[in-house]
Each structure stands twice: as C-alpha cells, then as structure tokens.
Design an enzyme around this catalytic site. Structure first.
Site, PDB file in Angstrom:
ATOM      1  N   GLY A  43       0.854  -1.262  -0.067  1.00  0.00           N
ATOM      2  CA  GLY A  43       0.110   0.060   0.030  1.00  0.00           C
ATOM      3  C   GLY A  43       0.688   1.440   0.181  1.00  0.00           C
ATOM      4  O   GLY A  43       0.526   2.303  -0.594  1.00  0.00           O
ATOM      5  N   ASP A  99       0.602   3.174   4.314  1.00  0.00           N
ATOM      6  CA  ASP A  99      -0.527   4.017   3.440  1.00  0.00           C
ATOM      7  C   ASP A  99      -1.547   4.495   4.411  1.00  0.00           C
ATOM      8  O   ASP A  99      -1.921   5.661   4.473  1.00  0.00           O
ATOM      9  CB  ASP A  99      -1.193   3.138   2.664  1.00  0.00           C
ATOM     10  CG  ASP A  99      -1.484   1.960   3.115  1.00  0.00           C
ATOM     11  OD1 ASP A  99      -1.320   1.477   4.284  1.00  0.00           O
ATOM     12  OD2 ASP A  99      -2.141   1.140   2.109  1.00  0.00           O
ATOM     13  N   ASP A 102      -4.886   2.349  10.917  1.00  0.00           N
ATOM     14  CA  ASP A 102      -6.139   2.044  11.103  1.00  0.00           C
ATOM     15  C   ASP A 102      -6.381   1.403  12.295  1.00  0.00           C
ATOM     16  O   ASP A 102      -6.367   2.282  13.568  1.00  0.00           O
ATOM     17  CB  ASP A 102      -6.543   0.967  10.162  1.00  0.00           C
ATOM     18  CG  ASP A 102      -8.054   0.568   9.942  1.00  0.00           C
ATOM     19  OD1 ASP A 102      -8.677   1.704   9.902  1.00  0.00           O
ATOM     20  OD2 ASP A 102      -8.657  -0.559   9.804  1.00  0.00           O
ATOM     21  N   LYS A 130      -6.901   7.273  10.533  1.00  0.00           N
ATOM     22  CA  LYS A 130      -8.208   6.806  11.147  1.00  0.00           C
ATOM     23  C   LYS A 130      -8.148   6.773  12.612  1.00  0.00           C
ATOM     24  O   LYS A 130      -8.184   5.436  12.959  1.00  0.00           O
ATOM     25  CB  LYS A 130      -8.776   5.636  10.341  1.00  0.00           C
ATOM     26  CG  LYS A 130      -9.386   5.983   9.067  1.00  0.00           C
ATOM     27  CD  LYS A 130     -10.244   4.501   8.798  1.00  0.00           C
ATOM     28  CE  LYS A 130     -10.079   4.091   7.174  1.00  0.00           C
ATOM     29  NZ  LYS A 130     -10.825   2.747   7.095  1.00  0.00           N
ATOM     30  N   PHE A 151     -14.219   3.467   4.405  1.00  0.00           N
ATOM     31  CA  PHE A 151     -13.038   2.714   3.399  1.00  0.00           C
ATOM     32  C   PHE A 151     -12.780   3.389   2.173  1.00  0.00           C
ATOM     33  O   PHE A 151     -13.684   3.695   1.622  1.00  0.00           O
ATOM     34  CB  PHE A 151     -13.744   1.338   3.267  1.00  0.00           C
ATOM     35  CG  PHE A 151     -12.643   0.461   2.971  1.00  0.00           C
ATOM     36  CD1 PHE A 151     -11.930  -0.272   3.673  1.00  0.00           C
ATOM     37  CD2 PHE A 151     -12.284   0.223   1.379  1.00  0.00           C
ATOM     38  CE1 PHE A 151     -10.740  -1.207   3.079  1.00  0.00           C
ATOM     39  CE2 PHE A 151     -11.270  -0.573   0.949  1.00  0.00           C
ATOM     40  CZ  PHE A 151     -10.484  -1.109   2.041  1.00  0.00           C
ATOM     41  N   ARG A 164      -5.267   0.624  -6.619  1.00  0.00           N
ATOM     42  CA  ARG A 164      -4.191   1.299  -5.942  1.00  0.00           C
ATOM     43  C   ARG A 164      -3.383   2.526  -6.980  1.00  0.00           C
ATOM     44  O   ARG A 164      -2.830   3.490  -6.548  1.00  0.00           O
ATOM     45  CB  ARG A 164      -3.062   0.244  -5.939  1.00  0.00           C
ATOM     46  CG  ARG A 164      -3.383  -0.756  -4.955  1.00  0.00           C
ATOM     47  CD  ARG A 164      -1.984  -1.531  -4.712  1.00  0.00           C
ATOM     48  NE  ARG A 164      -2.244  -2.846  -4.022  1.00  0.00           N
ATOM     49  CZ  ARG A 164      -2.217  -3.104  -2.845  1.00  0.00           C
ATOM     50  NH1 ARG A 164      -2.414  -1.970  -1.863  1.00  0.00           N
ATOM     51  NH2 ARG A 164      -2.367  -4.264  -2.251  1.00  0.00           N
TER      52      ARG A 164
END
Ligand code: IMP
Ligand code: MG
Length: 192
Positions: A43, A99, A102, A130, A151, A164
């Site tokens: 990512g 990336d 979370d 996040k 998301f 991506r």
C-alpha cells in the site's frame, strides 16, 4: 475505474501539499545523520516514492511486507516478508512508512520488530490516519491527513487488490461492496 468512486476525498493537488508539509518536517528531524525509509508493501509504495523525492537529504530505501495471518492465529500477528537484513537495521535510524494507520496493529508490531533487531531509532510516517478505528494505543510521528471512519481507495490503497493506481483518494460506491457481498452469499461463503 473512476466510475466506481462515489466521492473524491483528497485530490492530487491536496495530496502534494500534504506530502510537502510532512517532507519538510521529516527533513528537519532527520538532517545530519543518514537514515533509512522503510516502505510497508504494497500500500505505501505510491506514497513512499512521492515522499522520498521531497526529502533533500541522504537516505536509503528498504521495503517490508506485512500481512495479517489468516484465521486460526492470534489476531494482530503479522506475516513479515522481504525483511531488511540486520546490516540495514542495526544501529540505524529508521522511518517506517505506511499508507494508512487503522487499528494500529501493523505499525505497532513493525516498530517493535525493528527495535528488537537493533535499530537505534524507529519513527513512523503514515499517509492517512483513521484515529477513530484504533485498537492499540499508537500515534504516528508524522501523518499527512486524518480521515473519518470510511473505507478509502486510491494512491496505493486497495479494495480487493484494485484501485491502487487511482491518483487521488476516494470512497468507493456502496454497490461495489454489495456486489461482492452478494456473490459471497451465492457461493456459500460467509460475508466478510
Ligand atoms: P492496521 O493494522 O489495522 O492499522 O491496518 C493497516 C492496513 O489495513 C493498511 O496498511 C491497509 O492495508 C489496510 N487498510 C485499513 N483501512 C483501509 C482503507 O480504508 N482502505 C484500504 N486499506 C485499508
Ligand atoms: Mg497495507
């Protein structure tokens, strides 16, 4: 591909402004001593390649891949691959780049793994954060943007391996998830 996106959340110009700001912070922090940027695959490869070109001081680049173990193993345990050699880690200052932060499990486990292997310092930089989703207490040293609990795809972030290569960060149309969920039900698989 663009037609699957409901809303662009961060466009290309804004992405560049966010990266420029963080690159300047990193340059100031790491000036004077060589360091290694470790891009967490897959990512962060898009973000890392834009980021390093805006840091005008000597650095090296390495990669690591971190995937969650499948069912049946302890949650938060990661399957690590392409791990840099001890020579690339021991006594060095590292900047781990991902990336998105979370739950925080990936980054906090990797920071611990690199410290264990003898890095002199381990800091982290994430493109997106996040904070509302955090499971483990962890704050990144650098972050470009905070996002709500949604998301997101693009600029390296994927949904089922795709999207991506979108040049911006966007939210997927709900139908895309619903199609997938419906297909799983039809094939008898439990929904994700
Ligand atoms: P964490 O260990 O829960 O912090 O997971 C971080 C990883 O989950 C990221 O590197 C992404 O691969 C994935 N991830 C979390 N949220 C998203 C999202 O909104 N879009 C795409 N990938 C995500
Ligand atoms: Mg990832």
């Amino acid at each position: 591909m663009h037609e699957d996106i409901e809303k662009v959340l961060i466009d290309e110009a804004e992405i560049i402004r966010g990266i420029d700001r963080v690159a300047a912070e990193i340059t100031q922090q790491f000036r004077g001593e060589n360091f290694t940027v470790i891009s967490i695959l897959k990512g962060s490869c898009v973000f890392a390649s834009d980021l390093i070109r805006r840091i005008p001081i000597p650095l090296e680049l390495a990669f690591v891949s971190a995937a969650s173990y499948r069912e049946g193993t302890e949650s938060g345990e990661l399957d690590l691959n392409f791990f840099p050699t001890d020579h690339e880690i021991r006594g060095r200052r590292l900047l781990l780049v991902d990336d998105i932060l979370d739950t925080g499990k990936t980054m906090s486990s990797l920071v611990a793994a690199f410290r264990e292997r003898g890095a002199s310092e381990v800091q982290s930089c994430v493109f997106l954060d996040k904070p509302s989703r955090r499971d483990v207490q962890y704050e990144p040293d650098f972050r470009c943007f905070e996002v709500e609990n949604l998301f997101v795809v693009g600029y390296g972030l994927d949904y089922a391996g795709g999207y991506r290569n979108l040049p911006y960060v966007g939210a997927l149309r709900p139908e895309i998830y619903e199609q997938e969920a419906a297909a799983a039900v039809e094939s008898g698989e439990p929904p994700a």
